[in-house]
Scaffold this motif. Structure first.
Motif, PDB file in Angstrom:
ATOM      1  N   GLY A   1       0.827  -1.208   0.000  1.00 23.41           N
ATOM      2  CA  GLY A   1       0.000   0.000   0.000  1.00 23.41           C
ATOM      3  C   GLY A   1       0.861   1.257   0.000  1.00 23.41           C
ATOM      4  N   ILE A   2       0.195   2.399  -0.143  1.00 26.25           N
ATOM      5  CA  ILE A   2       0.911   3.676  -0.113  1.00 26.25           C
ATOM      6  C   ILE A   2       1.401   3.946   1.312  1.00 26.25           C
ATOM      7  CG2 ILE A   2       0.631   6.187  -0.328  1.00 26.25           C
ATOM      8  CD1 ILE A   2      -1.262   5.678  -2.666  1.00 26.25           C
ATOM      9  N   ASP A   3       2.654   4.387   1.426  1.00 25.12           N
ATOM     10  CA  ASP A   3       3.270   4.666   2.719  1.00 25.12           C
ATOM     11  C   ASP A   3       4.516   5.498   2.432  1.00 25.12           C
ATOM     12  OD1 ASP A   3       4.050   4.514   5.419  1.00 25.12           O
ATOM     13  OD2 ASP A   3       3.506   2.382   5.584  1.00 25.12           O
ATOM     14  N   THR A   4       5.376   5.705   3.428  1.00 22.88           N
ATOM     15  CA  THR A   4       6.663   6.347   3.136  1.00 22.88           C
ATOM     16  C   THR A   4       7.468   5.403   2.241  1.00 22.88           C
ATOM     17  OG1 THR A   4       7.765   5.277   5.003  1.00 22.88           O
ATOM     18  CG2 THR A   4       6.692   7.399   5.441  1.00 22.88           C
ATOM     19  N   VAL A   5       8.410   5.966   1.486  1.00 20.98           N
ATOM     20  CA  VAL A   5       9.239   5.119   0.615  1.00 20.98           C
ATOM     21  C   VAL A   5       9.909   4.037   1.450  1.00 20.98           C
ATOM     22  CG1 VAL A   5      11.296   5.072  -0.859  1.00 20.98           C
ATOM     23  CG2 VAL A   5       9.629   6.934  -1.095  1.00 20.98           C
ATOM     24  N   GLU A   6      10.412   4.412   2.593  1.00 19.47           N
ATOM     25  CA  GLU A   6      11.128   3.475   3.460  1.00 19.47           C
ATOM     26  C   GLU A   6      10.225   2.300   3.857  1.00 19.47           C
ATOM     27  OE1 GLU A   6      12.564   5.357   7.002  1.00 19.47           O
ATOM     28  OE2 GLU A   6      13.401   3.461   7.795  1.00 19.47           O
ATOM     29  N   ASN A   7       9.024   2.633   4.297  1.00 19.13           N
ATOM     30  CA  ASN A   7       8.092   1.570   4.705  1.00 19.13           C
ATOM     31  C   ASN A   7       7.634   0.717   3.527  1.00 19.13           C
ATOM     32  OD1 ASN A   7       8.201   2.198   7.394  1.00 19.13           O
ATOM     33  ND2 ASN A   7       6.320   3.426   7.395  1.00 19.13           N
TER      34      ASN A   7
ATOM     35  N   VAL B   1       9.392   0.009   0.850  1.00 14.00           N
ATOM     36  CA  VAL B   1      10.491  -0.902   0.507  1.00 14.00           C
ATOM     37  C   VAL B   1      10.539  -2.051   1.509  1.00 14.00           C
ATOM     38  CG1 VAL B   1      13.004  -1.134   0.304  1.00 14.00           C
ATOM     39  CG2 VAL B   1      11.846   0.875  -0.649  1.00 14.00           C
ATOM     40  N   LYS B   2      10.380  -1.724   2.798  1.00  8.50           N
ATOM     41  CA  LYS B   2      10.411  -2.745   3.853  1.00  8.50           C
ATOM     42  C   LYS B   2       9.318  -3.787   3.611  1.00  8.50           C
ATOM     43  CE  LYS B   2      10.063  -1.823   8.460  1.00  8.50           C
ATOM     44  NZ  LYS B   2      10.225  -0.862   9.595  1.00  8.50           N
ATOM     45  N   GLU B   3       8.130  -3.306   3.279  1.00  7.21           N
ATOM     46  CA  GLU B   3       6.992  -4.196   3.030  1.00  7.21           C
ATOM     47  C   GLU B   3       7.244  -5.070   1.792  1.00  7.21           C
ATOM     48  OE1 GLU B   3       4.395  -4.601   4.947  1.00  7.21           O
ATOM     49  OE2 GLU B   3       3.204  -5.895   3.626  1.00  7.21           O
ATOM     50  N   ALA B   4       7.800  -4.463   0.760  1.00  8.39           N
ATOM     51  CA  ALA B   4       8.074  -5.211  -0.481  1.00  8.39           C
ATOM     52  C   ALA B   4       9.094  -6.320  -0.232  1.00  8.39           C
ATOM     53  CB  ALA B   4       8.567  -4.264  -1.576  1.00  8.39           C
ATOM     54  N   VAL B   5      10.117  -6.006   0.556  1.00  2.58           N
ATOM     55  CA  VAL B   5      11.149  -7.005   0.861  1.00  2.58           C
ATOM     56  C   VAL B   5      10.527  -8.154   1.664  1.00  2.58           C
ATOM     57  CG1 VAL B   5      13.267  -7.437   2.201  1.00  2.58           C
ATOM     58  CG2 VAL B   5      13.081  -5.404   0.722  1.00  2.58           C
ATOM     59  N   LYS B   6       9.651  -7.805   2.590  1.00  3.54           N
ATOM     60  CA  LYS B   6       8.966  -8.831   3.391  1.00  3.54           C
ATOM     61  C   LYS B   6       8.142  -9.759   2.465  1.00  3.54           C
ATOM     62  CE  LYS B   6       5.596  -9.083   7.213  1.00  3.54           C
ATOM     63  NZ  LYS B   6       4.237  -8.742   6.707  1.00  3.54           N
ATOM     64  N   ILE B   7       7.404  -9.152   1.545  1.00  2.84           N
ATOM     65  CA  ILE B   7       6.581  -9.930   0.600  1.00  2.84           C
ATOM     66  C   ILE B   7       7.467 -10.842  -0.250  1.00  2.84           C
ATOM     67  CG2 ILE B   7       5.184  -9.684  -1.507  1.00  2.84           C
ATOM     68  CD1 ILE B   7       3.922  -7.158  -0.182  1.00  2.84           C
ATOM     69  N   ARG B   8       8.570 -10.276  -0.737  1.00  2.00           N
ATOM     70  CA  ARG B   8       9.505 -11.064  -1.558  1.00  2.00           C
ATOM     71  C   ARG B   8      10.033 -12.243  -0.752  1.00  2.00           C
ATOM     72  NH1 ARG B   8      10.562 -13.243  -5.874  1.00  2.00           N
ATOM     73  NH2 ARG B   8      12.604 -13.085  -6.849  1.00  2.00           N
ATOM     74  N   ASN B   9      10.359 -11.990   0.535  1.00  2.00           N
ATOM     75  CA  ASN B   9      10.904 -13.050   1.387  1.00  2.00           C
ATOM     76  C   ASN B   9       9.859 -14.117   1.722  1.00  2.00           C
ATOM     77  OD1 ASN B   9      13.436 -11.908   1.380  1.00  2.00           O
ATOM     78  ND2 ASN B   9      13.123 -10.763   3.309  1.00  2.00           N
ATOM     79  N   GLU B  10       8.593 -13.741   1.627  1.00  2.00           N
ATOM     80  CA  GLU B  10       7.524 -14.733   1.827  1.00  2.00           C
ATOM     81  C   GLU B  10       7.351 -15.625   0.594  1.00  2.00           C
ATOM     82  OE1 GLU B  10       4.812 -11.829   4.758  1.00  2.00           O
ATOM     83  OE2 GLU B  10       4.095 -12.373   2.772  1.00  2.00           O
ATOM     84  N   GLY B  11       8.102 -15.312  -0.457  1.00  2.00           N
ATOM     85  CA  GLY B  11       8.083 -16.183  -1.629  1.00  2.00           C
ATOM     86  C   GLY B  11       7.267 -15.654  -2.797  1.00  2.00           C
ATOM     87  N   PHE B  12       6.715 -14.456  -2.677  1.00  2.00           N
ATOM     88  CA  PHE B  12       5.914 -13.912  -3.778  1.00  2.00           C
ATOM     89  C   PHE B  12       6.828 -13.413  -4.899  1.00  2.00           C
ATOM     90  CE2 PHE B  12       3.093 -13.985  -0.221  1.00  2.00           C
ATOM     91  CZ  PHE B  12       1.853 -14.278  -0.766  1.00  2.00           C
ATOM     92  N   ASN B  13       6.462 -13.747  -6.122  1.00  2.00           N
ATOM     93  CA  ASN B  13       7.263 -13.369  -7.284  1.00  2.00           C
ATOM     94  C   ASN B  13       6.721 -12.136  -7.990  1.00  2.00           C
ATOM     95  OD1 ASN B  13       9.103 -15.638  -7.116  1.00  2.00           O
ATOM     96  ND2 ASN B  13       7.303 -16.871  -7.635  1.00  2.00           N
ATOM     97  N   VAL B  14       5.476 -11.807  -7.704  1.00  2.00           N
ATOM     98  CA  VAL B  14       4.870 -10.609  -8.289  1.00  2.00           C
ATOM     99  C   VAL B  14       4.445  -9.692  -7.146  1.00  2.00           C
ATOM    100  CG1 VAL B  14       3.080  -9.706  -9.808  1.00  2.00           C
ATOM    101  CG2 VAL B  14       4.015 -11.996 -10.221  1.00  2.00           C
ATOM    102  N   ILE B  15       4.897  -8.456  -7.194  1.00  2.00           N
ATOM    103  CA  ILE B  15       4.574  -7.482  -6.143  1.00  2.00           C
ATOM    104  C   ILE B  15       3.747  -6.368  -6.768  1.00  2.00           C
ATOM    105  CG2 ILE B  15       5.528  -5.866  -4.450  1.00  2.00           C
ATOM    106  CD1 ILE B  15       8.101  -7.610  -4.455  1.00  2.00           C
TER     107      ILE B  15
ATOM    108  N   ALA C   1       9.796   5.339  -4.959  1.00  2.00           N
ATOM    109  CA  ALA C   1       9.354   4.098  -4.301  1.00  2.00           C
ATOM    110  C   ALA C   1       9.515   2.899  -5.240  1.00  2.00           C
ATOM    111  CB  ALA C   1       7.894   4.226  -3.849  1.00  2.00           C
ATOM    112  N   VAL C   2       9.058   3.050  -6.493  1.00  2.00           N
ATOM    113  CA  VAL C   2       9.143   1.924  -7.433  1.00  2.00           C
ATOM    114  C   VAL C   2      10.604   1.567  -7.706  1.00  2.00           C
ATOM    115  CG1 VAL C   2       8.675   1.189  -9.813  1.00  2.00           C
ATOM    116  CG2 VAL C   2       6.901   2.363  -8.485  1.00  2.00           C
ATOM    117  N   LEU C   3      11.453   2.583  -7.912  1.00  2.00           N
ATOM    118  CA  LEU C   3      12.868   2.307  -8.213  1.00  2.00           C
ATOM    119  C   LEU C   3      13.555   1.624  -7.032  1.00  2.00           C
ATOM    120  CD1 LEU C   3      13.889   5.585 -10.115  1.00  2.00           C
ATOM    121  CD2 LEU C   3      13.363   3.328 -11.082  1.00  2.00           C
ATOM    122  N   GLN C   4      13.274   2.103  -5.823  1.00  2.00           N
ATOM    123  CA  GLN C   4      13.931   1.502  -4.644  1.00  2.00           C
ATOM    124  C   GLN C   4      13.416   0.085  -4.375  1.00  2.00           C
ATOM    125  OE1 GLN C   4      14.618   3.647  -1.047  1.00  2.00           O
ATOM    126  NE2 GLN C   4      14.980   5.613  -2.072  1.00  2.00           N
ATOM    127  N   ILE C   5      12.129  -0.125  -4.592  1.00  2.00           N
ATOM    128  CA  ILE C   5      11.575  -1.490  -4.422  1.00  2.00           C
ATOM    129  C   ILE C   5      12.215  -2.442  -5.434  1.00  2.00           C
ATOM    130  CG2 ILE C   5       9.489  -2.903  -4.764  1.00  2.00           C
ATOM    131  CD1 ILE C   5       7.885  -0.629  -3.417  1.00  2.00           C
TER     132      ILE C   5
END
Lengths: 342, 342
Positions: free
Chosen positions: B136-142, B144-158, B172-176
């Motif tokens: 969801g929309i949040d600070t860039v930092e948050n 990225v943190k959420e995207a990394v968590k999702i990736r680590n859960e095994g999701f291939n599409v974010i 946000a998109v570039l950092q993710i």
């Protein structure tokens, strides 16, 4: 549940009661292919291909030679994943009637397995439909006689084949209308007119106060601009038949706003494309009729269940089995005059 | 076989694990309606409506008040004639989520009756699909943190929500992308950009060598020309979501050549329109993804069976049940990380 273990093709020839004459074509017999899809649990699904060389470029002997190939394509498949089988048979670009027969045989076998009629698997939209019956090209006198006979048999919609002789065609339609008052008429030119001839034809009929429910395929199949031209100048709805074989054809017709009606035939489209055409036409406000090639009762059964299940058609032209010399009836439906039901 | 004797609506509220922030909207909970369609033989079919005020103008309390009306509409109907029920519920122009839930509950009951899973009634095209998960929309930092968590859960599409702040969105998109290499990205603007902002957004991302699999709904719902303008200037595929509710919307989008992708959601279209959209899009060469509103596992179950049955979708965004505080699981499917199967 059942997996497909065998597919068999059997060539069957059915003679017409009298030669069936349409524009540039006279048929004395229909050469069809009976298709069986046999499951490992003994259930057999039945379908029929009625190839049309004129419309689809299909020859029965060439289709028969594909039996082994088709079998290899679908053997081992689980019926319940029927979209897989639809996808595989969608590749049969030059054998649409085989595609139709296989796809239906699969649905027929599935129907037997789960104890639900095919028309109900497809949605069970209607319990009954009414078919027209067709007057082939002949002398005006004979055409009127045939139309009166059809009317007396209880048919409310009469299909009239025209377009080998513009002046005679107009005369035939007007005299039939006079002799069978109260009936509706589908007039089928089977691609035989130029756009201007077609417009002269309908405007003349219209000026005499006679109504045509559908004017089918006035111009050649690939003349989409011509079809559109006729549509926008005709007081009666214009249908595509030979122009509308696949769902892609119909998409282009709809995008071009070329027609009021589409004539779906399973033998051109199979079930898969026919389902897509139903959805597209309903969405775009284009109306639908369903027709046939030279199917026996086995093949007509396919279109009956499709029409009842989807409920998509304003007119049903499912009469080929009535024009063939009486064969063993193999439909999973009943018929009383024009009325068809399950 | 069974006839419908009762229909019940039950209001259910599910809290999001954390407030779900998209353009101009923050949701703390999803208010859904559990639908039961009860047959005279005791079989019950289950469905769920997840109304969206933002997209559909639906309010749960108004939908709840329609329980009796809906019941009167479909009581006594035979399930096997499900197209009748589709036709009746197609009239629910202002309650598409109820239409979806009723239509699915009917298919669920039919499935129980005939012993064939819903995805197989629909064709059984696939055995398994893979869903994305959303940032969801949040600070860039948050983010990225959420995207990394999702990736680590095994999701291939974010899936990444953007469009409240163009500059931050790009960042946000570039950092993710940098932090989750190897993943694919669906970027959803939820109508928040002008066409020119949208084009600046995708061109900047593209110039940095980052790939976007789908760019969803850059401009407002009714701005079809704007959508087309973005499509023809974007290096990435452009999808309609809010612009594509009914099959009629999609027909217009296709005719206008406005998009590369359609995001089908049962809550916008019901099964009936969704089936039509699948056929139209496949015919026209427009690609498909499937999404969700705030469905619990009961509602996601509907889209899972639709996606497996039709096999029509390149991307699946079926994650709302993963974002809600753990509820009793009521899906007729299994899930391991992103992978969903039956």
């Amino acid at each position: 549940m059942g997996k497909i273990v065998d597919v068999t093709f059997t060539l069957k020839t059915y003679k017409y009661e009298k030669p069936f004459h349409i524009t540039n074509s006279i048929s004395k017999e229909a050469t069809n292919i009976e298709i069986k899809v046999i499951l490992d649990n003994g259930i057999t699904g039945y379908g029929e291909a009625s190839p049309s060389y004129r419309v689809n470029g299909e020859r029965a002997e060439a289709l028969m030679a594909m039996e082994q190939f088709i079998k290899e394509q679908i053997a081992g498949r689980d019926l319940r994943d029927y979209r897989h089988i639809f996808e595989i048979t969608d590749k049969l670009l030059s054998a649409p009637s085989i595609k139709a027969g296989i796809q239906y045989a699969v649905m027929d076998a599935l129907s037997e397995e789960i104890g639900l009629e095919v028309y109900r698997i497809l949605g069970g939209a209607k319990d009954t439909i009414e078919t027209d019956k067709t007057v082939g090209i002949d002398t005006v006198e004979n055409m009127v006689k045939e139309a009166v006979k059809i009317r007396n048999e209880g048919f409310n919609v009469i299909k009239i084949k025209v377009s080998e002789d513009l002046k005679k065609d107009i005369e035939a339609v007007l005299q039939i209308a006079e002799a069978t008052k109260g009936a509706e008429y589908i007039v089928d030119a089977n691609m035989g007119y130029t756009p201007k001839e077609a417009i002269h034809f309908v405007k003349t009929i219209y000026s005499k106060g006679v109504d045509i429910a559908i004017f089918e395929q006035p111009v050649p199949a690939h003349h989409i601009d011509g079809l559109k031209f006729v549509r926008f100048h005709s007081p009666f709805p214009v249908a595509a038949d030979e122009s509308a074989r696949t769902k892609y054809d119909v998409f282009r017709l709809i995008k071009s706003e070329a027609v009021d009606f589409i004539n779906i035939k399973l033998m051109k489209s199979g079930l898969s494309d026919a389902l897509a055409i139903v959805e597209m036409a309903n969405t775009a406000g284009v109306k639908l009729m369903i027709g046939c090639m030279g199917e026996s009762s086995l093949g007509i059964n396919q279109s009956v269940h499709f029409a009842l299940g989807t409920g998509a058609f304003l007119y049903h032209d499912l009469d080929s089995h009535l024009m063939l010399i009486k064969e063993e009836f193999r439909g999973k439906f009943r018929q009383e005059g024009p009325r068809i039901f399950v």
